[in-house]
Write a protein that holds these residues in place. Sequence first.
Motif, mmCIF file in Angstrom:
data_model
loop_
_atom_site.group_PDB
_atom_site.id
_atom_site.type_symbol
_atom_site.label_atom_id
_atom_site.label_comp_id
_atom_site.label_asym_id
_atom_site.label_seq_id
_atom_site.Cartn_x
_atom_site.Cartn_y
_atom_site.Cartn_z
ATOM 1 N N VAL A 19 0.856 -1.189 0.000
ATOM 2 C CA VAL A 19 0.000 0.000 0.000
ATOM 3 C C VAL A 19 0.888 1.234 0.000
ATOM 4 N N ASP A 20 0.852 1.980 -1.098
ATOM 5 C CA ASP A 20 1.702 3.171 -1.233
ATOM 6 C C ASP A 20 3.158 2.873 -0.877
ATOM 7 N N GLY A 21 3.657 1.744 -1.366
ATOM 8 C CA GLY A 21 5.050 1.381 -1.162
ATOM 9 C C GLY A 21 5.370 0.747 0.176
ATOM 10 N N GLU A 22 4.352 0.536 1.011
ATOM 11 C CA GLU A 22 4.577 -0.039 2.336
ATOM 12 C C GLU A 22 3.983 -1.444 2.417
ATOM 13 N N ILE A 23 4.731 -2.392 2.957
ATOM 14 C CA ILE A 23 4.237 -3.752 3.133
ATOM 15 C C ILE A 23 3.367 -3.792 4.383
ATOM 16 N N ILE A 24 2.124 -4.263 4.228
ATOM 17 C CA ILE A 24 1.201 -4.335 5.362
ATOM 18 C C ILE A 24 0.591 -5.733 5.412
ATOM 19 N N PRO A 25 0.787 -6.487 6.511
ATOM 20 C CA PRO A 25 1.639 -6.160 7.644
ATOM 21 C C PRO A 25 3.103 -6.467 7.337
ATOM 22 N N ASP A 54 9.042 2.660 15.111
ATOM 23 C CA ASP A 54 9.027 3.323 13.803
ATOM 24 C C ASP A 54 8.395 2.436 12.733
ATOM 25 N N MET A 55 8.665 1.131 12.811
ATOM 26 C CA MET A 55 8.094 0.204 11.823
ATOM 27 C C MET A 55 6.570 0.121 11.953
ATOM 28 N N ILE A 56 6.075 0.174 13.179
ATOM 29 C CA ILE A 56 4.624 0.146 13.381
ATOM 30 C C ILE A 56 3.985 1.373 12.741
ATOM 31 N N THR A 57 4.618 2.527 12.923
ATOM 32 C CA THR A 57 4.094 3.757 12.330
ATOM 33 C C THR A 57 4.230 3.724 10.814
ATOM 34 N N LYS A 58 5.371 3.281 10.321
ATOM 35 C CA LYS A 58 5.630 3.282 8.879
ATOM 36 C C LYS A 58 4.723 2.311 8.134
ATOM 37 N N ASN A 59 4.543 1.112 8.680
ATOM 38 C CA ASN A 59 3.803 0.060 7.987
ATOM 39 C C ASN A 59 2.390 -0.148 8.505
ATOM 40 N N SER A 60 2.025 0.569 9.550
ATOM 41 C CA SER A 60 0.683 0.507 10.154
ATOM 42 C C SER A 60 0.402 -0.799 10.885
ATOM 43 N N GLY A 142 -12.172 -16.615 11.695
ATOM 44 C CA GLY A 142 -11.593 -15.960 12.861
ATOM 45 C C GLY A 142 -10.442 -15.023 12.568
ATOM 46 N N GLU A 143 -10.260 -14.641 11.289
ATOM 47 C CA GLU A 143 -9.196 -13.685 10.977
ATOM 48 C C GLU A 143 -9.479 -12.335 11.652
ATOM 49 N N THR A 144 -8.422 -11.557 11.835
ATOM 50 C CA THR A 144 -8.547 -10.185 12.317
ATOM 51 C C THR A 144 -8.205 -9.264 11.154
ATOM 52 N N PRO A 145 -9.186 -8.948 10.304
ATOM 53 C CA PRO A 145 -8.889 -8.091 9.156
ATOM 54 C C PRO A 145 -8.655 -6.655 9.612
ATOM 55 N N PHE A 146 -7.812 -5.947 8.876
ATOM 56 C CA PHE A 146 -7.586 -4.538 9.199
ATOM 57 C C PHE A 146 -7.464 -3.745 7.905
ATOM 58 N N VAL A 147 -7.614 -2.440 8.023
ATOM 59 C CA VAL A 147 -7.749 -1.570 6.857
ATOM 60 C C VAL A 147 -6.913 -0.311 7.045
ATOM 61 N N PHE A 296 0.938 -6.133 16.013
ATOM 62 C CA PHE A 296 0.942 -4.759 16.500
ATOM 63 C C PHE A 296 0.227 -3.892 15.467
ATOM 64 N N LEU A 297 -0.855 -3.250 15.857
ATOM 65 C CA LEU A 297 -1.590 -2.363 14.966
ATOM 66 C C LEU A 297 -1.428 -0.917 15.411
ATOM 67 N N ASP A 298 -1.145 -0.031 14.460
ATOM 68 C CA ASP A 298 -1.178 1.399 14.717
ATOM 69 C C ASP A 298 -2.658 1.798 14.736
ATOM 70 N N ASN A 299 -3.208 1.990 15.920
ATOM 71 C CA ASN A 299 -4.637 2.269 16.053
ATOM 72 C C ASN A 299 -5.024 3.622 15.471
ATOM 73 N N TRP A 300 -4.040 4.517 15.289
ATOM 74 C CA TRP A 300 -4.324 5.796 14.660
ATOM 75 C C TRP A 300 -4.467 5.659 13.144
ATOM 76 N N ALA A 301 -4.004 4.538 12.602
ATOM 77 C CA ALA A 301 -3.938 4.400 11.147
ATOM 78 C C ALA A 301 -4.728 3.225 10.593
ATOM 79 N N THR A 302 -5.203 2.321 11.453
ATOM 80 C CA THR A 302 -5.900 1.131 10.949
ATOM 81 C C THR A 302 -7.225 0.903 11.670
ATOM 82 N N LEU A 303 -8.218 0.538 10.885
ATOM 83 C CA LEU A 303 -9.445 -0.037 11.412
ATOM 84 C C LEU A 303 -9.223 -1.551 11.507
ATOM 85 N N HIS A 304 -9.839 -2.197 12.473
ATOM 86 C CA HIS A 304 -9.712 -3.652 12.551
ATOM 87 C C HIS A 304 -11.043 -4.269 12.975
ATOM 88 N N GLY A 305 -11.198 -5.571 12.706
ATOM 89 C CA GLY A 305 -12.420 -6.270 13.057
ATOM 90 C C GLY A 305 -12.129 -7.732 13.360
#
Length: 321
Positions: A19-25, A54-60, A142-147, A296-305
């Motif tokens: 996503v925009d050059g970043e591997i997630i996760p 920094d990796m959590i912030t960079k890659n979300s 039972g996956e934990t999808p995130f966006v 590890f999810l950046d809660n400021w940058a990802t929705l999860h379910g």
Amino acid sequence: MEYSCKDFKVGKCEGEKLVDGEIIPLVLQPPQSNKSDLDSLYSSLKKNKEWFDDMITKNSAVLLRGFDVKKAEDFNEIVECFGWENIRYVGPAPRTHIYKRVYTANEGPLSEFIYYHHEMVLIKEFPKKVILFCEIPPPEGGETPFVPSFKVTEKMIQEFPELVEEIEKKGLRYTFSAPSNDNKGSMRGRGWEDAFGTSDPLEAERRAKALGMEMEWQEDGGVKTVLVPRALTRVFEGRKGRRMWFNTVVGMHGKELSSATMADGTELPDYFVKRCEEIIEEESIQFKWEAGDVLFLDNWATLHGRRPSLSPRKVLVATCK
């Protein structure tokens, strides 16, 4: 900024996206097969905690995989390695305290889908990080999808520029009803006493006000909380000026226990909410849980379910500032 350091090897997982050059996760594994023990992991995390942050912030999202993480105590020690301040969960999900900073994730029925959300998005103070540990992976589902939240904003602005601007200016109004006691048969069955940590209604009102809520008491002993105004999007420092879709419109609009409207009471068009739901699903990322995974999810940058799951499934959570 480098993706790797000598204490971790970059791996891959099914479902990852660029996503925009970043591997997630970003998947981080032991550098060698004989370095998967917990002492090596703790040492590596403490030594590289700024880089890891920094990796959590960079890659979300960062996924630790292949380490010997087996139980809540191990998971708690991983969280403690970073020195991040704990934040108490406030919300409708029924949860149980397990050990120190570790709780169960939502204990609602596994057959139901937990809709995408930023953790504690409606509260004035919300976690910066949501950390999940898979103790028992589900046999199916039972996956934990995130966006990546900014991708939702981009598409919604592209398709509904005037409506997004109107909602942004007015803000949002949410209502939510909570029972007097916990009901683990419901995804949103957490009672107000557990949610606010008190059985005293006056103290609950005080705590609710400090969190930015108003309370309306119901005849059955439950409570309706009113939250207004709330943002549609948010921009957080260090995240490239991206506008995050920092709301829970889809999850609360027109539901049995909740509502979401514009702050002045104007209804949100059904087509707007429906298209938003479609976009969120289109942008979602998910992988199959493996035993010992720590996400590890950046809660400021990802929705999860959470996807519906067969039993057993045991995923634990910690939330940090």
